[in-house]
Each structure stands twice: as C-alpha cells, then as structure tokens.
Design a protein around this motif. Structure first.
Motif, PDB file in Angstrom:
ATOM      1  N   ALA A 181      -7.076   3.478   2.919  1.00 42.38           N
ATOM      2  CA  ALA A 181      -5.559   3.283   2.409  1.00 42.38           C
ATOM      3  C   ALA A 181      -4.739   3.408   3.813  1.00 42.38           C
ATOM      4  O   ALA A 181      -3.759   2.620   4.098  1.00 42.38           O
ATOM      5  CB  ALA A 181      -4.944   4.092   1.455  1.00 42.38           C
ATOM      6  N   GLN A 182      -4.815   4.457   4.662  1.00 40.99           N
ATOM      7  CA  GLN A 182      -4.174   4.666   5.830  1.00 40.99           C
ATOM      8  C   GLN A 182      -4.826   3.787   6.976  1.00 40.99           C
ATOM      9  O   GLN A 182      -3.866   3.532   7.667  1.00 40.99           O
ATOM     10  CB  GLN A 182      -4.512   6.279   6.109  1.00 40.99           C
TER      11      GLN A 182
ATOM     12  N   SER B 160      -8.239   7.847   0.727  1.00 42.26           N
ATOM     13  CA  SER B 160      -7.029   7.832   1.671  1.00 42.26           C
ATOM     14  C   SER B 160      -7.326   7.217   3.002  1.00 42.26           C
ATOM     15  O   SER B 160      -6.452   6.744   3.514  1.00 42.26           O
ATOM     16  CB  SER B 160      -6.551   9.390   1.833  1.00 42.26           C
ATOM     17  N   SER B 161      -8.715   7.253   3.396  1.00 40.91           N
ATOM     18  CA  SER B 161      -9.079   6.690   4.756  1.00 40.91           C
ATOM     19  C   SER B 161      -8.779   5.283   4.573  1.00 40.91           C
ATOM     20  O   SER B 161      -8.250   4.859   5.695  1.00 40.91           O
ATOM     21  CB  SER B 161     -10.310   7.211   5.082  1.00 40.91           C
TER      22      SER B 161
ATOM     23  N   CYS C 109       0.963  -1.107  -0.170  1.00 35.52           N
ATOM     24  CA  CYS C 109      -0.196  -0.123   0.143  1.00 35.52           C
ATOM     25  C   CYS C 109       0.989   1.283  -0.032  1.00 35.52           C
ATOM     26  O   CYS C 109       0.483   2.261  -0.719  1.00 35.52           O
ATOM     27  CB  CYS C 109      -0.935  -0.095   1.220  1.00 35.52           C
TER      28      CYS C 109
ATOM     29  N   TYR D 277       0.158   6.656  -2.997  1.00 28.82           N
ATOM     30  CA  TYR D 277      -0.329   6.597  -1.680  1.00 28.82           C
ATOM     31  C   TYR D 277      -0.145   8.067  -1.064  1.00 28.82           C
ATOM     32  O   TYR D 277       0.861   8.808  -1.332  1.00 28.82           O
ATOM     33  CB  TYR D 277       0.695   5.805  -0.742  1.00 28.82           C
ATOM     34  N   PRO D 278      -1.260   8.821  -0.447  1.00 25.60           N
ATOM     35  CA  PRO D 278      -2.330   8.081   0.199  1.00 25.60           C
ATOM     36  C   PRO D 278      -3.728   8.274  -0.596  1.00 25.60           C
ATOM     37  O   PRO D 278      -4.805   8.154  -0.081  1.00 25.60           O
ATOM     38  CB  PRO D 278      -2.434   9.006   1.624  1.00 25.60           C
ATOM     39  N   PHE D 279      -3.709   8.124  -1.900  1.00 28.57           N
ATOM     40  CA  PHE D 279      -4.622   7.959  -2.770  1.00 28.57           C
ATOM     41  C   PHE D 279      -5.723   9.155  -2.759  1.00 28.57           C
ATOM     42  O   PHE D 279      -6.938   8.890  -2.591  1.00 28.57           O
ATOM     43  CB  PHE D 279      -5.458   6.662  -2.761  1.00 28.57           C
ATOM     44  N   ARG D 280      -5.362  10.396  -2.420  1.00 24.41           N
ATOM     45  CA  ARG D 280      -6.335  11.732  -2.330  1.00 24.41           C
ATOM     46  C   ARG D 280      -6.122  11.951  -3.928  1.00 24.41           C
ATOM     47  O   ARG D 280      -5.405  12.859  -4.353  1.00 24.41           O
ATOM     48  CB  ARG D 280      -5.585  12.360  -1.554  1.00 24.41           C
TER      49      ARG D 280
ATOM     50  N   ASP E 284     -11.548  10.436  -3.074  1.00 25.47           N
ATOM     51  CA  ASP E 284     -10.758  10.473  -2.013  1.00 25.47           C
ATOM     52  C   ASP E 284     -10.768   9.245  -1.189  1.00 25.47           C
ATOM     53  O   ASP E 284     -11.491   8.977  -0.294  1.00 25.47           O
ATOM     54  CB  ASP E 284     -10.803  11.615  -0.696  1.00 25.47           C
TER      55      ASP E 284
END
Length: 102
Positions: A73-74, A70-71, A11, A38-41, A68
């Motif tokens: 992925a994070q 990112s949540s 990731c 990453y973070p896929f925003r 978005d």
C-alpha cells in the motif's frame, strides 16, 4: 496527473472491516466487527471480542488480526506521489519554456 490523484485517493482514504460470528453452546450468535484502514497493518488492529461475557468467560482478552500489507500500500501511494510531482514539474517546465515552443 489523474492517475496519481486517483491512486492516492483510493488507497490513502480507504478503510474496511472484518466481521465474524461468535457462538457458544446455547447462546445466540454475536457478530464481531474489526475496523482497519491505511496503511493496512492488520497485526496492529487490536480488538476485544465479546467472548468474555459469553462462553463462561473463557475467551481471550485482546486479539490481533494476522497480516501486514503496509509495504504494497505504501509503495502504491509513493508511486502516486512521485507521478504527481513529476507531472507538476513537467507542467512547470513546459509553461516556463513556452516562449521557446512558439
């Protein structure tokens, strides 16, 4: 331990791109590629399509992608980091109290 290492590696180091074709009347198709990682925003991935040179300069200036992610992925990376720290702590406790096991 292996799960956490592979989860973070897959990731955290991933990058991809989105491609699409731009065509106007009488002009050849042009492929536009937008990279992201990453973070896929995706809504922060800004690019300028080449429609300013095509289509009689009627294209937009800057375009943002939609989404978005990112949540999730994070969260995945956070779980991987906690799993890694837990496995390191469990290993340290096991090695620290090895004399009690024998």
């Amino acid at each position: 331990q292996f799960f956490s290492i592979f989860a973070f590696a897959t990731c955290g180091g991933y990058s991809g791109s989105v491609s699409y074709l731009v065509s106007c009347n009488g002009n050849p198709n042009i492929t536009v590629t937008v990279p992201f990682g990453y973070p896929f925003r995706l809504n922060q991935a800004v690019f300028t399509p080449p429609t300013a040179e095509l289509c009689n300069k009627t294209g937009p200036g800057e375009v943002h992608l939609v989404g978005d992610f990112s949540s999730s992925a994070q969260f995945f990376v956070t779980v991987a980091v906690f799993a890694f720290l837990y496995s390191m702590a469990a290993l340290a406790v096991y090695l620290g109290y090895l004399h009690l096991y024998r």
